[in-house]
Design a protein around this motif. Structure first.
Motif, PDB file in Angstrom:
ATOM      1  N   MET A 151       0.858  -1.464  -0.074  1.00 14.18           N
ATOM      2  CA  MET A 151      -0.097   0.037   0.000  1.00 14.18           C
ATOM      3  C   MET A 151       0.920   1.060  -0.036  1.00 14.18           C
ATOM      4  N   ASN A 207      -7.833 -10.180   2.787  1.00 11.72           N
ATOM      5  CA  ASN A 207      -8.806  -9.439   2.288  1.00 11.72           C
ATOM      6  C   ASN A 207      -9.178  -8.640   3.267  1.00 11.72           C
ATOM      7  N   ALA A 208      -9.470  -9.181   4.404  1.00  6.87           N
ATOM      8  CA  ALA A 208     -10.043  -8.252   5.619  1.00  6.87           C
ATOM      9  C   ALA A 208      -9.074  -7.345   5.839  1.00  6.87           C
ATOM     10  N   TYR A 209      -7.643  -7.553   6.150  1.00 11.36           N
ATOM     11  CA  TYR A 209      -6.612  -6.648   6.504  1.00 11.36           C
ATOM     12  C   TYR A 209      -6.464  -5.697   5.488  1.00 11.36           C
ATOM     13  N   PHE A 210      -6.628  -5.946   4.200  1.00 17.97           N
ATOM     14  CA  PHE A 210      -6.296  -4.931   2.894  1.00 17.97           C
ATOM     15  C   PHE A 210      -7.555  -3.905   3.232  1.00 17.97           C
ATOM     16  N   ALA A 211      -8.676  -4.483   3.353  1.00 22.44           N
ATOM     17  CA  ALA A 211      -9.878  -3.630   3.573  1.00 22.44           C
ATOM     18  C   ALA A 211      -9.687  -2.554   4.792  1.00 22.44           C
ATOM     19  N   ALA A 212      -9.225  -2.990   5.889  1.00 20.25           N
ATOM     20  CA  ALA A 212      -8.844  -2.453   7.015  1.00 20.25           C
ATOM     21  C   ALA A 212      -7.817  -1.380   6.809  1.00 20.25           C
ATOM     22  N   TYR A 213      -6.877  -1.730   6.006  1.00 22.47           N
ATOM     23  CA  TYR A 213      -5.732  -0.638   5.641  1.00 22.47           C
ATOM     24  C   TYR A 213      -6.337   0.529   4.677  1.00 22.47           C
ATOM     25  N   LEU A 214      -7.063   0.197   3.877  1.00 18.63           N
ATOM     26  CA  LEU A 214      -7.586   1.142   3.061  1.00 18.63           C
ATOM     27  C   LEU A 214      -8.594   2.280   3.967  1.00 18.63           C
ATOM     28  N   ILE A 215      -9.340   1.506   4.777  1.00 14.40           N
ATOM     29  CA  ILE A 215     -10.186   2.406   5.649  1.00 14.40           C
ATOM     30  C   ILE A 215      -9.154   3.260   6.658  1.00 14.40           C
ATOM     31  N   SER A 216      -8.258   2.839   7.284  1.00 14.15           N
ATOM     32  CA  SER A 216      -7.759   3.352   8.434  1.00 14.15           C
ATOM     33  C   SER A 216      -6.124   2.433   8.687  1.00 14.15           C
ATOM     34  N   ALA A 220      -5.234  -0.921  11.269  1.00 13.01           N
ATOM     35  CA  ALA A 220      -4.578  -2.039  10.716  1.00 13.01           C
ATOM     36  C   ALA A 220      -3.335  -2.159  11.639  1.00 13.01           C
TER      37      ALA A 220
END
Length: 273
Positions: A151, A207-216, A220
């Motif tokens: 990221m 996938n869950a961690y990727f989404a969490a990193y996108l959000i905040s 993460a």
């Protein structure tokens, strides 16, 4: 593995200190710090050993290109292609493994609650099969560094800005966690059910961690902090069972001895210096 604390703390090492240690190791080892000698070693032909066999380490190629041959100080071939001597380190046993970040904000409480909710199913599944449990932990622990590094890499490309060295730090952390997995695989072979669980957990977690990193990204990283905290607790239980004799104390595998710069003969559990 090496010492008691090293068993708990090796995954918590700061990547920046690892880089500094690698630099010091290069300076103190002329053979490794000298690029010319490494090049010569990669070009020299194999010489038969005392038993008449080829003394070169087994090599793996990528698109038919063999990696450079590296030798130790004593002239023997370096047997690992997944890491080089200057990428090894000694564990920092001064880290306080009991340090805990109190969850006060809503984000911290969410991160802490998520990790606490996820630990119980795995402990119920593995019971006291500590090595198999450790393999699952390491496959999960190696994901955040890769996701975070990816990221930041893409962010640096989009914004045309420097990363402050964090891309390399996070990728090194991911590689360090992967080496923990390679170590545990040397002492235990997972069952098909455990391999299936690893595939499922890794797919969901990535996938869950990727989404969490996108959000905040902060959220993460906080999740990772609490996840590593639970890993330390898990390894502490492992060590306690070793001390009680409930788990066989196996010799440290060769890959662990070379990666953590251990003496030639070590056990999974050793007394503190």
């Amino acid at each position: 593995m090496s010492r008691r604390v090293a068993m708990q703390v090796s995954r918590l090492l700061n990547s920046n200190s690892t880089i500094a240690q690698a630099s010091t190791f290069l300076k103190s080892t002329p053979m490794l710090g000298n690029r010319h000698r490494s090049t010569m070693a990669s070009q020299e032909k194999a010489k038969p050993g005392a038993n008449g066999e080829d003394d070169r380490a087994a090599v793996s190629s990528y698109w038919g290109v063999a990696p450079p041959q590296v030798r130790k100080d004593d002239g023997s071939p370096w047997r690992w292609n997944c890491f080089r001597p200057w990428e090894t380190y000694t564990a920092d046993t001064s880290i306080d493994v009991k340090k805990h970040h109190e969850a006060k904000t809503v984000m911290d409480k969410f991160a802490y609650g998520t990790v606490q909710a996820l630990k119980y199913p795995t402990r119920l599944f593995f019971q006291r099969r500590h090595i198999c449990h450790a393999m699952l932990l390491e496959t999960v622990a190696a994901v955040p560094g890769m996701v975070g590094g990816m990221m930041l890499h893409l962010k640096s490309l989009r914004r045309f800005e420097q990363s402050g060295g964090w891309i390399k730090a996070l990728l090194e952390e991911a590689e360090n966690e992967r080496m923990h997995l390679m170590t545990f695989l040397e002492v235990s072979q997972p069952k098909w059910s455990e391999r299936a669980l690893v595939i499922a957990v890794q797919g969901v977690f990535f996938n869950a961690y990727f989404a969490a990193y996108l959000i905040s990204p902060k959220l993460a990283h906080r999740i990772v902090g609490y996840l590593e905290e639970e890993a330390v607790n898990s390894y502490t239980e492992f060590l306690e069972d070793l001390e009680k004799g409930l788990v066989e104390d196996q010799p440290a595998p060769a890959i662990a001895i070379d990666y953590w710069r251990l003496p030639p003969i070590r056990r999974s559990r050793t007394s503190s210096p």
